[in-house]
Design a protein around this motif. Structure first.
Motif, short mmCIF file in Angstrom:
data_model
loop_
_atom_site.label_atom_id
_atom_site.label_comp_id
_atom_site.label_asym_id
_atom_site.label_seq_id
_atom_site.Cartn_x
_atom_site.Cartn_y
_atom_site.Cartn_z
N ILE A 136 12.57 -1.47 6.08
CA ILE A 136 13.52 -1.48 7.18
C ILE A 136 13.95 -0.04 7.46
O ILE A 136 14.69 0.56 6.68
CB ILE A 136 14.75 -2.37 6.88
N SER A 137 13.46 0.50 8.54
CA SER A 137 13.73 1.88 8.91
C SER A 137 14.78 1.89 10.02
O SER A 137 15.77 1.16 9.96
CB SER A 137 12.44 2.57 9.33
N SER A 138 14.58 2.69 11.04
CA SER A 138 15.55 2.82 12.12
C SER A 138 14.89 3.51 13.30
O SER A 138 13.92 4.28 13.13
CB SER A 138 16.75 3.64 11.65
N ILE A 139 15.41 3.27 14.49
CA ILE A 139 14.96 4.02 15.66
C ILE A 139 15.21 5.51 15.46
O ILE A 139 14.57 6.37 16.08
CB ILE A 139 15.67 3.49 16.93
N SER A 140 16.13 5.85 14.55
CA SER A 140 16.38 7.26 14.22
C SER A 140 15.17 7.90 13.54
O SER A 140 15.12 9.13 13.42
CB SER A 140 17.60 7.39 13.31
N GLY A 141 14.22 7.08 13.10
CA GLY A 141 12.98 7.62 12.56
C GLY A 141 12.02 8.09 13.63
O GLY A 141 10.98 8.67 13.32
N ARG A 142 12.37 7.86 14.88
CA ARG A 142 11.58 8.37 16.01
C ARG A 142 12.37 9.33 16.87
O ARG A 142 11.79 10.22 17.49
CB ARG A 142 11.09 7.21 16.87
N HIS A 143 13.67 9.14 16.95
CA HIS A 143 14.51 9.96 17.80
C HIS A 143 15.61 10.60 16.96
O HIS A 143 16.09 10.00 16.01
CB HIS A 143 15.13 9.12 18.92
N SER A 144 15.99 11.78 17.32
CA SER A 144 17.02 12.49 16.57
C SER A 144 18.18 12.87 17.48
O SER A 144 18.00 13.06 18.69
CB SER A 144 16.45 13.76 15.93
N ALA A 145 19.36 12.99 16.89
CA ALA A 145 20.56 13.36 17.65
C ALA A 145 21.42 14.28 16.79
O ALA A 145 21.31 14.28 15.56
CB ALA A 145 21.34 12.10 18.04
#
Length: 232
Positions: A136-145
């Motif tokens: 279980i990862s996260s959309i944060s593994g593709r996009h950064s902020a």
């Protein structure tokens, strides 16, 4: 066909939903998490589906705990058919103000604990030429902020690890998948000033796990990105 499953971070939120869904399908479970009382409650709910549901409370980042957990799971259930690496943590803030000790704990839980649990179950999966590992990862593994550096870094790393793991073990018939949710209505997002009623539910992530496990032997959903339909 149901078998045995080990779920980390199973005491609440996404992990609890995954455990209960697997139990409903007939999987015998070994549950990991920090809160023993919460794990006991989840195990009791899972056992209502006439399956075995064992648990062990503790910190996956403590020396020796993962080895103890894997040994206990094998003693109770035998070989593990499905590993769901769900346990995770977040620390937010700008890099220039980072608490490096806290950031290291996030990296240890979000990445190194996943690697250690995975390494522990793989030999038996390879020997049997079957199994599934779902991270279980996260959309944060593709996009950064901004303010998201260590969480994003840990999830980017988890995505890369998962992709390479699939290539390492695909010929053994082992399914490997990375699920990348956007905002999910759990304790991790509780403090965010967003519209929580629009967020993904924990049961939606459990449905993604079910989808991976239901895939035929001919295919593997290696990545699933799931985002709220309406912007939170």
């Amino acid at each position: 066909m149901a078998g045995t499953a080990l779920v980390s971070g199973a005491g609440k939120g996404i992990g609890r939903a995954i455990a209960q869904s697997l139990a409903a399908q007939g999987y015998n479970l070994f549950l990991l998490g920090r809160d023993g009382e919460a794990l006991a409650a989840v195990a009791t709910a899972c056992a209502e589906h006439s399956v075995q549901a064992h648990f062990l409370a503790g910190d996956l980042c403590e020396a020796g705990h993962i080895a103890t957990a894997l040994a206990a799971a094998e003693e109770k259930l035998g070989a593990i058919d499905v590993l769901v690496n769900n346990a995770g943590a977040a620390a937010r803030g700008a890099v220039q103000g980072a608490d490096l000790a806290a950031w290291r704990q996030v990296l240890d839980l979000n990445l190194w604990a996943v690697i250690a649990l995975t390494r522990g179950v793989l030999p038996a999966m390879i020997a049997r030429r079957q199994g599934a590992i779902i991270n279980i990862s996260s959309i944060s593994g593709r996009h950064s902020a901004g303010g998201d550096a260590i969480y994003a870094a840990s999830k980017h790393a988890l995505n890369g690890f998962t992709a390479s793991l699939f290539e390492d073990v695909r010929e053994f018939g082992i399914k490997v998948s990375c699920i990348m949710p956007g905002f999910v209505d759990t304790a991790l997002t509780a403090g965010m000033q967003r519209r929580h009623e629009r967020m993904i539910g924990a049961e939606d992530i459990a449905a993604c796990v079910d989808f991976v496990l239901a895939a035929s032997a001919r295919c593997c959903p290696t990545e699933i990105v799931i985002r709220p339909q309406l912007a939170p």
